[in-house]
Design a protein around this motif. Sequence first.
Motif, PDB file in Angstrom:
ATOM      1  N   LEU A  11       0.826  -1.211   0.000  1.00  0.00           N
ATOM      2  CA  LEU A  11       0.000   0.000   0.000  1.00  0.00           C
ATOM      3  C   LEU A  11       0.858   1.259   0.000  1.00  0.00           C
ATOM      4  O   LEU A  11       0.571   2.216  -0.734  1.00  0.00           O
ATOM      5  CB  LEU A  11      -0.941  -0.013   1.209  1.00  0.00           C
ATOM      6  CG  LEU A  11      -2.031  -1.088   1.185  1.00  0.00           C
ATOM      7  CD1 LEU A  11      -2.739  -1.157   2.537  1.00  0.00           C
ATOM      8  CD2 LEU A  11      -3.035  -0.848   0.066  1.00  0.00           C
ATOM      9  N   ALA A  12       1.900   1.276   0.817  1.00  0.00           N
ATOM     10  CA  ALA A  12       2.772   2.453   0.856  1.00  0.00           C
ATOM     11  C   ALA A  12       3.442   2.664  -0.495  1.00  0.00           C
ATOM     12  O   ALA A  12       3.548   3.804  -0.981  1.00  0.00           O
ATOM     13  CB  ALA A  12       3.816   2.292   1.955  1.00  0.00           C
ATOM     14  N   TRP A  13       3.900   1.599  -1.115  1.00  0.00           N
ATOM     15  CA  TRP A  13       4.512   1.701  -2.452  1.00  0.00           C
ATOM     16  C   TRP A  13       3.525   2.302  -3.443  1.00  0.00           C
ATOM     17  O   TRP A  13       3.872   3.205  -4.219  1.00  0.00           O
ATOM     18  CB  TRP A  13       4.956   0.320  -2.918  1.00  0.00           C
ATOM     19  CG  TRP A  13       5.394   0.284  -4.355  1.00  0.00           C
ATOM     20  CD1 TRP A  13       6.640   0.552  -4.844  1.00  0.00           C
ATOM     21  CD2 TRP A  13       4.566  -0.031  -5.483  1.00  0.00           C
ATOM     22  NE1 TRP A  13       6.639   0.433  -6.214  1.00  0.00           N
ATOM     23  CE2 TRP A  13       5.378   0.079  -6.631  1.00  0.00           C
ATOM     24  CE3 TRP A  13       3.228  -0.398  -5.635  1.00  0.00           C
ATOM     25  CZ2 TRP A  13       4.891  -0.165  -7.918  1.00  0.00           C
ATOM     26  CZ3 TRP A  13       2.741  -0.634  -6.909  1.00  0.00           C
ATOM     27  CH2 TRP A  13       3.562  -0.520  -8.039  1.00  0.00           C
ATOM     28  N   LEU A  14       2.295   1.845  -3.405  1.00  0.00           N
ATOM     29  CA  LEU A  14       1.284   2.351  -4.337  1.00  0.00           C
ATOM     30  C   LEU A  14       1.047   3.842  -4.123  1.00  0.00           C
ATOM     31  O   LEU A  14       0.972   4.621  -5.087  1.00  0.00           O
ATOM     32  CB  LEU A  14      -0.019   1.566  -4.160  1.00  0.00           C
ATOM     33  CG  LEU A  14      -1.183   1.953  -5.056  1.00  0.00           C
ATOM     34  CD1 LEU A  14      -0.836   1.801  -6.526  1.00  0.00           C
ATOM     35  CD2 LEU A  14      -2.414   1.119  -4.711  1.00  0.00           C
ATOM     36  N   LEU A  15       0.942   4.273  -2.885  1.00  0.00           N
ATOM     37  CA  LEU A  15       0.697   5.683  -2.591  1.00  0.00           C
ATOM     38  C   LEU A  15       1.865   6.565  -3.019  1.00  0.00           C
ATOM     39  O   LEU A  15       1.677   7.766  -3.250  1.00  0.00           O
ATOM     40  CB  LEU A  15       0.408   5.882  -1.107  1.00  0.00           C
ATOM     41  CG  LEU A  15      -0.886   5.242  -0.579  1.00  0.00           C
ATOM     42  CD1 LEU A  15      -1.036   5.504   0.907  1.00  0.00           C
ATOM     43  CD2 LEU A  15      -2.110   5.745  -1.340  1.00  0.00           C
ATOM     44  N   ALA A  31      15.770   5.146  -2.279  1.00  0.00           N
ATOM     45  CA  ALA A  31      16.551   3.907  -2.393  1.00  0.00           C
ATOM     46  C   ALA A  31      15.667   2.679  -2.179  1.00  0.00           C
ATOM     47  O   ALA A  31      15.801   1.667  -2.885  1.00  0.00           O
ATOM     48  CB  ALA A  31      17.698   3.923  -1.387  1.00  0.00           C
ATOM     49  N   THR A  32      14.756   2.763  -1.221  1.00  0.00           N
ATOM     50  CA  THR A  32      13.844   1.640  -0.968  1.00  0.00           C
ATOM     51  C   THR A  32      12.880   1.453  -2.138  1.00  0.00           C
ATOM     52  O   THR A  32      12.630   0.316  -2.570  1.00  0.00           O
ATOM     53  CB  THR A  32      13.060   1.880   0.331  1.00  0.00           C
ATOM     54  OG1 THR A  32      13.974   2.000   1.422  1.00  0.00           O
ATOM     55  CG2 THR A  32      12.092   0.740   0.593  1.00  0.00           C
ATOM     56  N   LEU A  33      12.347   2.543  -2.648  1.00  0.00           N
ATOM     57  CA  LEU A  33      11.457   2.443  -3.808  1.00  0.00           C
ATOM     58  C   LEU A  33      12.181   1.819  -4.989  1.00  0.00           C
ATOM     59  O   LEU A  33      11.601   0.998  -5.728  1.00  0.00           O
ATOM     60  CB  LEU A  33      10.926   3.825  -4.177  1.00  0.00           C
ATOM     61  CG  LEU A  33       9.898   4.415  -3.217  1.00  0.00           C
ATOM     62  CD1 LEU A  33       9.659   5.884  -3.532  1.00  0.00           C
ATOM     63  CD2 LEU A  33       8.582   3.643  -3.284  1.00  0.00           C
ATOM     64  N   ALA A  34      13.434   2.161  -5.187  1.00  0.00           N
ATOM     65  CA  ALA A  34      14.209   1.573  -6.280  1.00  0.00           C
ATOM     66  C   ALA A  34      14.390   0.075  -6.069  1.00  0.00           C
ATOM     67  O   ALA A  34      14.318  -0.715  -7.033  1.00  0.00           O
ATOM     68  CB  ALA A  34      15.570   2.261  -6.385  1.00  0.00           C
ATOM     69  N   ARG A  35      14.611  -0.340  -4.829  1.00  0.00           N
ATOM     70  CA  ARG A  35      14.742  -1.774  -4.538  1.00  0.00           C
ATOM     71  C   ARG A  35      13.438  -2.512  -4.824  1.00  0.00           C
ATOM     72  O   ARG A  35      13.446  -3.618  -5.379  1.00  0.00           O
ATOM     73  CB  ARG A  35      15.160  -1.987  -3.086  1.00  0.00           C
ATOM     74  CG  ARG A  35      16.577  -1.570  -2.761  1.00  0.00           C
ATOM     75  CD  ARG A  35      16.891  -1.856  -1.300  1.00  0.00           C
ATOM     76  NE  ARG A  35      16.872  -3.297  -1.013  1.00  0.00           N
ATOM     77  CZ  ARG A  35      16.899  -3.802   0.216  1.00  0.00           C
ATOM     78  NH1 ARG A  35      16.910  -2.985   1.275  1.00  0.00           N
ATOM     79  NH2 ARG A  35      16.890  -5.106   0.403  1.00  0.00           N
ATOM     80  N   VAL A  36      12.326  -1.894  -4.445  1.00  0.00           N
ATOM     81  CA  VAL A  36      11.026  -2.521  -4.723  1.00  0.00           C
ATOM     82  C   VAL A  36      10.831  -2.653  -6.224  1.00  0.00           C
ATOM     83  O   VAL A  36      10.442  -3.721  -6.727  1.00  0.00           O
ATOM     84  CB  VAL A  36       9.884  -1.696  -4.106  1.00  0.00           C
ATOM     85  CG1 VAL A  36       8.538  -2.270  -4.549  1.00  0.00           C
ATOM     86  CG2 VAL A  36       9.976  -1.688  -2.589  1.00  0.00           C
ATOM     87  N   ASP A  37      11.082  -1.581  -6.950  1.00  0.00           N
ATOM     88  CA  ASP A  37      10.863  -1.602  -8.391  1.00  0.00           C
ATOM     89  C   ASP A  37      11.767  -2.627  -9.075  1.00  0.00           C
ATOM     90  O   ASP A  37      11.354  -3.307 -10.018  1.00  0.00           O
ATOM     91  CB  ASP A  37      11.098  -0.210  -8.986  1.00  0.00           C
ATOM     92  CG  ASP A  37      10.018   0.780  -8.583  1.00  0.00           C
ATOM     93  OD1 ASP A  37       8.922   0.324  -8.174  1.00  0.00           O
ATOM     94  OD2 ASP A  37      10.257   1.997  -8.670  1.00  0.00           O
TER      95      ASP A  37
END
Length: 325
Positions: free
Chosen positions: A269-273, A305-311
Amino acid sequence: MTARDLGALRVPALGFGAMVLSGVYGEVDDARAEAALTAALDAGAVHVDTSDAYGADGDNERLVGRLIKGRRDEVVVATKFGLALFEGEAGRSQPVGYAFGELRVNAEPRLVRRYAERSLRNLGVDAIDLYYAHYPDPGVPIEETVGAMAELVKDGLVKHIGLSNVTAAQVRAAHAVHPVAAVQNEWSMWRPIEPELLATTRELGIGVVAWSPLGNGFLTGTVQGLGAGDFRHHAPRFSTENLARNNDRYAPIRALAGELEITPAQLALAWLLHQDEHVVAIPGSRTPAHIRENAAAAGITLDPATLARVDQALAGIEVTGGTLL
């Protein structure tokens, strides 16, 4: 909870998808439904999404109406039309990715006011805050459907117009007739939104409401099998073989959530937002603890950096079983 804009309508970043209160994942009695929706409202998830097609004969709308009585001023009520056909009215085929293959849609302008009046009675409200055409009608230009919806706004029965499960071209055609506040579409780590659709909403100042933001529960990381009566038996991604494969493939996402000391659902959910400032999500749950957990995701900040890891992890995942649209 932080708020976001859907066109001219302001709503919390996370709302509540009430479809789960109509037995799609198993039976739900009135006491459990009341506990779930009360937990959502108390947690700030006061954007409640329903449809005249959820449950039998408008049951979900009536349930929502009963449970928000006395709290109407704090709730943004969204509902949809076009799938719950009136007796004697024919529908046209809308292909979907479920095992049964199609839905029947009728969004003819002559029926739109009748749909709205039925939903107003079911919900027990004077006006619908956000009213969606549930699916585009293959036999009706969307601008004609929206023209009839615009008359409802003019007459005070509807405050804002939405579209659900549409293409970028349909959004443009509709928005030229009357401002569209929101487009509701499936969007999650499990199913990306079409880039052209997202670009169009951004250009036109339209918000996006993500339905199934937890992939029908898959992204919670807790679904190992389905009980009897679970609607997901119709979804190929949840067949026994496909579910096992998909769970294996999403293991890196679950591991990253553990590193961050949040749940997989909160990470999803946080990633989506973080994908767009005008996206909101409407997860549904029957369990108050999970509802509160979901609502807390609105306060989670993911650094670049975390968003890049998720992606990067998502880029390596191929989901087995097709999509629902």
